[in-house]
Write an enzyme that holds these catalytic residues in place. Structure first.
Site, mmCIF file in Angstrom:
data_model
loop_
_atom_site.group_PDB
_atom_site.id
_atom_site.type_symbol
_atom_site.label_atom_id
_atom_site.label_comp_id
_atom_site.label_asym_id
_atom_site.label_seq_id
_atom_site.Cartn_x
_atom_site.Cartn_y
_atom_site.Cartn_z
ATOM 1 C CE LYS A 167 22.500 115.481 -33.644
ATOM 2 N NZ LYS A 167 21.588 114.769 -34.540
ATOM 3 C CD GLN A 184 36.858 119.070 -35.079
ATOM 4 O OE1 GLN A 184 37.276 117.975 -35.451
ATOM 5 N NE2 GLN A 184 37.588 120.153 -35.160
ATOM 6 N N GLY A 195 38.174 128.413 -31.494
ATOM 7 C CA GLY A 195 38.350 127.123 -32.167
ATOM 8 C C GLY A 195 38.376 125.960 -31.198
ATOM 9 N N GLY A 249 39.249 122.505 -32.703
ATOM 10 C CA GLY A 249 39.874 121.343 -33.350
ATOM 11 C C GLY A 249 41.085 120.839 -32.582
ATOM 12 C CD GLU A 250 44.781 122.522 -34.111
ATOM 13 O OE1 GLU A 250 45.562 121.572 -33.953
ATOM 14 O OE2 GLU A 250 44.433 122.935 -35.233
#
Ligand code: MOS
Length: 749
Positions: free
Chosen positions: A642, A647, A711, A713-714
């Protein structure tokens, strides 16, 4: 989006964990920096310069000092000496060269709204009022805030990080039978999260200070305070559990924070300083203005021959800020000849700072637009063009990827967006007055793992406390930690408590560079693994139920771990509750602290993403309406579905802002922004946001970390803006290379 429906997951993830601190956030019990209750508080407000370059000739602070409730006005004329300012550069600061702005150090003005005074009063209203009374006279000098007008001053950064890159032959694109050469423009984009820059600073004597501040890393803020005030690290406490968004602006300690600490020391009382929204546009960094040139050549059948990518971005007049704008071109495609150059131009502005997908997001706008342009000239479908140039190994370092599932992203995303309905020829699809277009853009970002220490404490009732100084600007750090621990220990999530966001806790990383799940998740995994070892050892001691059942020397893999305790896998009727286990061993709790870090691997580790956009353009008005975004990520194992999906949605929204709206407009006559408020600086609102579908490949990376995550986020943002620009081209036949793509650029009269 429908997570249950859209996730290609095993069944555990069909019931994903809710955000563990969601209730606290929406009910207002989560405490943000400015909300901490501290008694005896005084209020600070910064006064900014009204010129962009020059010297302060004189200052009139008398009327402010006489105003009701005012306790002090600090300027360069009376500021306490900051010991760290005398010794030069603070190594914990991100820019590679130059001197961070030393607030109230001397009379030099480097940019508009640079703080020239800190007014301190007993209430917020009084300090705001008094701040208006501070006046300064200047010796004005000619400022430079226009990147384009200053391109002749472009220079290579003096730090070691951004050297020119070349593989194969320089400018090989020139020899290619099919080529393009284009220039792309990215304006200044500001972070402007909902939470303003805020700090409360409280001294205890002259050697000890506590700050509640908006930062993405309490350890790094402590370092900066240590370097500025020359205090012992153990005498500095930094608290920042919750952050109301940051997007990168919390990755360094800003002069306003130093000013607040200085002010609190001078007054001898705790001081609160909250930036005004306008100061968020001038004093806490931004994504720099960038001009990029891409030349790209291919064979007639669509094999890349050469790419040359040059980027020129602004920095400040006192520091060199650099970012990885051109790096994505170095590894994204299997192209034998690649050259990149990165240049900076000092301007009279605050130093930029990393902003989500720092460099990559800007670079991908140019690279992925250029790929679309070349595909168009070649008359090849953009997905097919990318497949023909897919980098099976990392062409920059000439080594394998730890994992790469970009092809699956293309396939999953194309299916979801309905790519088969796209027409190769632009301006072909119409619905009434609207022109319909489809576009795509690729994203990537390094999959990093840093160092974290976790302290774990297991109670006899199965409650587990995990402590780490890492904090959370929104991605859901505590939820991710809970998910990892819950899986590792077989505990239900309600048994797990996370404490974070304080230098009083074991050290964790900053929340930046998409590293936290990999770094801190691994540390949770590792501390739980060791906890299980200890539990197994205790449970197989002589006299225990396991021992009586002739299970000696049991290993964690022989056991079923649950909220109640442990049972034997072979015979699950033989179990021991944690209560019994602790009692038998005279333990109150089981506690251990473990540091965890990755090892050097012979692989290139990156996350990848693919963004698809379907939109419509109304030619008479230039209006763009985005119908559908599909973002598909190869981010290894998805730990917390979730929050991971959140994100991705946030990244897509940020990308829509970047592509269509965000633009800090500077009036170069005065060197100041004119849209320094959230009414005039446009960001997407709910009505601008279409249905966003998030898809995850969700395949474990064998090398990044024990969970196999990478990751996201980016990569949630990197590639979204070009997907939109490419869809606009597909809809209208107009290639917009200057962001943002506003209606005036598309309107047909
Ligand atoms: Mo991100 S720009 O590393 O907060």
């Amino acid at each position: 989006m429908n997570i249950e429906k859209d996730f290609f997951f095993d069944k555990k993830q069909n019931n994903p964990l809710n955000r563990v601190d969601g209730r606290a956030k929406v009910t207002g019990t989560a405490t943000y920096a400015a909300e901490h209750q501290v008694s005896n508080l005084v209020y600070g407000f910064l006064v900014g310069s009204t010129i962009a370059k020059g010297r302060i000739k004189s200052m009139d602070t008398k009327s402010a000092e006489r105003a009701d409730g005012v306790l002090a006005v600090i300027t360069h004329l009376n500021a306490p000496k900051i010991p760290g300012y005398q010794t030069g550069k603070d190594p914990s600061k991100p820019p590679t060269a130059g001197q961070p702005l030393r607030i109230f150090y001397d009379n030099q003005i480097y940019y508009y709204d640079q703080p020239i005074a800190l007014v301190i009063a007993d209430t917020y209203e009084r300090v705001l009022d008094a701040a208006k009374l501070v006046k300064a006279q200047y010796d004005k000098e000619a400022h430079q805030t226009d990147l384009e007008a200053n391109l002749s001053k472009a220079k290579a950064p003096s730090g070691p990080r951004k050297e020119d890159y070349k593989r194969g032959e320089l400018d090989a694109y020139k020899k290619a039978p099919v080529k393009i050469k284009q220039e792309y423009y990215h304006p200044v984009e500001v972070h402007n999260p909902m939470e303003l820059g805020s700090i409360i600073a409280q001294w205890e004597g002259s050697e000890k200070v506590t700050v509640y501040t908006k930062t993405q890393g309490v350890e790094s803020t402590r370092n900066s305070i240590k370097d500025a005030f020359k205090l012992k690290p153990e005498n500095i406490t930094v608290q920042a559990e919750h952050i109301g968004g940051a997007f990168g602006m919390g990755l360094r300690t800003w002069p306003y924070e130093i000013a607040a600490i200085m002010g609190a020391q001078k007054i001898g009382k705790p001081l609160k300083l909250v930036l005004h929204r306008e100061q968020m546009f001038t004093n806490v960094g931004y994504r720099p203005e960038t001009i990029q040139k891409i030349s790209m050549g291919a064979t007639a059948d669509g094999k890349l021959i050469g790419i040359t990518h040059e980027a020129t971005a602004n920095t400040s007049a006192y520091e060199e800020f650099t970012e990885a704008t051109v790096n994505i071109t170095q590894f994204m495609y299997a192209c034998p000849n690649v050259a990149t150059r990165y240049r900076i131009v000092p301007l009279n502005v605050c130093t930029p700072i990393w902003m989500r997908g720092p460099g990559e997001a800007t670079g991908a706008f140019a690279l992925e637009s250029a790929m679309d342009e070349l595909a168009h000239v070649l008359k090849i479908d953009p997905i097919e063009f990318r497949l023909r140039n897919h980098a099976d190994v990392d062409p920059e370092h000439n080594r394998p990827w730890s994992s790469k599932h970009l092809k699956e992203c293309y396939q999953m995303g194309a299916e979801k967006i309905g790519w088969k309905d796209r027409k190769l020829e632009p301006r072909t699809l119409k619905e009434g007055d609207w022109l319909i277009g489809y576009g795509m853009g690729t994203g990537s970002f390094g999959a990093m793992r840093w160092v974290a220490t976790i302290k774990a404490n297991l109670q006899s009732d199965g409650r587990l406390l995990l402590q780490c100084s890492v904090n959370d600007m929104g991605p859901g750090t505590a939820t991710m930690m809970t998910a990892v621990a819950s899986e590792a220990m077989g505990l239900t999530p309600d048994k797990i408590t996370i404490q974070m966001g304080s230098t009083k806790l074991p050290p964790g990383p900053m929340q930046g560079g998409s590293n936290v799940t990999s770094t801190v998740g691994s540390a949770v995994h590792d501390v739980c693994a060791e906890l299980k070892q200890q539990i197994a050892a205790l449970a197989s001691k002589e006299g225990s139920a396991f021992h009586k059942a002739k299970a000696v020397n049991v290993k964690p893999e022989d056991l079923i771990f649950s909220s109640d305790g442990v049972a034997l896998k072979k015979k699950d009727s033989v179990k021991i509750t944690y209560n019994e286990l602790f009692r038998q061993n005279n333990l109150k709790t089981l506690e251990l602290t473990k540091e965890s870090k990755g090892q050097e691997q012979p692989y290139s580790m990156y996350s990848f993403s693919m963004h698809f956009v379907k939109l419509r353009v109304h030619p008479a008005t230039g209006r763009i309406k985005i119908d559908h975004v599909v973002s598909c990520a190869d981010a290894g194992t998805i730990i917390s579905p979730k929050t991971a999906a959140s994100q991705m949605i946030g990244g897509a929204v940020g990308g829509i802002g970047m592509a269509l709206m965000e633009d800090l407009v500077v009036d170069h006559r005065f060197g100041r922004p004119i849209n320094n408020n959230l009414a005039d600086y446009h960001v997407p609102v709910n009505a601008d946001i279409p249905n966003i579908d998030v898809l995850f490949v969700n395949k474990k990376d064998p090398f990044t970390n024990p969970m196999g995550s990478k990751g996201l986020g980016e990569i949630a943002l990197v590639g979204v803006a070009p997907a939109i620009a490419n869809a606009v081209f597909n809809a209208t036949g107009k290639r917009i290379r200057t962001l943002p793509i506003t209606p005036d650029k598309l309107m047909e009269v």
